[in-house]
Structures are given as C-alpha cells and as structure tokens.
Enzyme design. Structure first.
Site, PDB file in Angstrom:
ATOM      1  CB  SER A 142      -0.822  -0.033   1.138  1.00 52.47           C
ATOM      2  OG  SER A 142      -1.578   1.205   1.243  1.00 52.47           O
ATOM      3  CE1 TYR A 153      -3.542  -1.825   5.319  1.00 56.10           C
ATOM      4  CE2 TYR A 153      -3.118   0.351   4.661  1.00 56.10           C
ATOM      5  CZ  TYR A 153      -3.384  -0.895   4.425  1.00 56.10           C
ATOM      6  OH  TYR A 153      -3.551  -1.242   3.047  1.00 56.10           O
TER       7      TYR A 153
END
Length: 258
Positions: A142, A153
């Site tokens: 990501s 995250y």
C-alpha cells in the site's frame, strides 16, 4: 487483456473473495492461468464458480494463522501439481483513528491482518518454488506507508515492502522473483465482509473521512483509482513480461508513492 499470458501457469490468490484479489483471480483465469481462490470467507467458492472453468478452485483458510498458509499451499500443489505464482492479497486497515487512540489489542490486530498473512504465505510457498526451481511472488502492499489515521496499518505495509526486497535478494539466485504492488485509494463495491466487524462510531467515521481526504489530496490525479487500474499492474508484475523485475515495490497510487 492477453488471453494466453498465463497459459500453463498455476496461481494462488489470497484474499480472493472480494475487492482487488477477486478481480486479479478472475482475470488471471481469463488469461489462461489455473487459479486457486483463497479466502477465509466461505463465499470464495461462489467467486471461483463465477469463472466457469475447471481451472478455478476455491479453498477456505484463515491466512492470519500459519496453518492456514501451509494448508493452502499443500492444497494448491495437490490440486494443480505445482505453484508458479503467489499473489498475497490479504490485508486492509481495520480501524482509522489517531495513533494515540489505538488500544494495544487494536495495534496487534492490524499487524496480524496486514503483515502476518503475507509473511506466512511467503514462507509456506517457498519449499514448492525451490523444489521446482522457479516462482514469482507478488505482495499487495500500500502507499499508506505514509498517511494519517492508520499508523499500525502503515507499519504492517512497511513490513511487506521490506520483506519483498529482502526475499528478492535472498532468493533471486534460485530463480524466484519477489515484487510488490502498492495501491493507493481504490474505488470498490461495498464489502460483503466489513473491515471492522464491531462497526465504527461517529467519531471514527469522522477520522476515516480525514484519512480519505488526505489520500485524495495527496495524489497528483486528485482521485481514487479503479479496480481495473490496480488489477492490471499486479498481473503485469506476475507475468513473464516482468521477468527482469524483482525486489521492486510499484506504487499504483496516482503519483502519491507513500
């Protein structure tokens, strides 16, 4: 789309029940691959059936456990005889909030969701690829390694990037490529399984809105990407067209490289 690009190749796609993983798996079938659709959601069997092909199979496994990863690879080998390509698609932020507002259990859950399935699956697939003398691993990372309201995250996806580069260096001599695609914000249909099963408070929805605004404004193109715009680069990296690319993390995020 190249209907012959993956002819004769066996591909395992994790996180294949919805979103990017679903699209990658279905298009890979259309481009000639034999594909194992893997997810812990049992409706992954419905998704595999959409391919209407004997070259599509489904397997239900929890990739947040090592046993889930090991059983997945064993099933793929028994079903198709080999594993040429692994696409690691499991992951996704569970909560979005300022880091100071995360509880320790929430931090652990984010790492378990977005780092460990990729780490476990890479480890579990290596014996098969080493035995056959080749293989390709594509990790879905990501561009959120830089972003607000999702620090755990971000840390997990930073780990995926580091793992990608280190594995590529360690196993390049064995004819195993390891690469990653790093999507930015992506428009997708509503999830059949919510990212946060406990639901979001009004405050958390507001924090999520701040993250969405940051993601959109950080891109040069000032918009979210489409599923097709994510699927195509992932399959390129998985294909022989990318045979001299390894250790790379390709940002697919409208110019925001994270």
């Amino acid at each position: 789309m190249n209907t012959n690009r993956f002819a004769g190749k066996v591909m395992v796609v994790t996180g294949a029940a919805q979103g990017i993983g679903r699209g990658v798996a279905l298009r890979a079938i259309a481009e000639g691959a034999k594909v194992l659709f893997v997810d812990r959601a049992d409706f992954v069997t419905e998704v595999a059936a959409e391919a209407q092909s004997d070259d599509a199979a489904a397997f239900v496994a929890d990739l947040e456990t090592y046993d889930g990863a090991a059983s997945t690879m064993a099933f793929a080998k028994n079903r198709f005889g080999r594993i040429d390509i692994l696409i690691n698609g499991v992951g996704g932020a569970i909560r979005m909030r300022p880091f100071a507002e995360f509880e320790p259990a929430h931090i652990d859950a984010e790492i378990r969701r977005s780092l460990m399935p990729t780490l476990y699956a890479c480890h579990a697939v290596l014996p098969y690829m080493l035995a056959q003398g080749c293989g390709t691993i594509v990790n879905i990372s990501s561009n959120a390694t830089r972003g607000i309201r999702r620090v755990p995250y971000s840390a997990a996806k930073g780990g995926v990037n580091a793992m990608t580069q280190s594995l590529a260096m360690e196993y390049g001599a064995y004819n195993i490529r390891v690469v990653a695609a790093a999507p930015g914000g992506t428009e997708a249909p509503p999830r059949r399984v919510p990212r946060n099963a406990s639901g979001d408070s009004e405050q958390e929805k507001a924090w999520m809105g701040e993250a969405v605004k940051q993601v959109t404004e950080s891109t040069f193109l000032k918009r979210y990407g489409t599923l097709d715009e994510q699927i195509a680069p992932i399959l390129f990296l998985a294909s022989d067209e990318a045979a001299y690319i390894t250790g790379a993390v390709l940002a697919v995020a409208g110019g925001d490289n994270g």
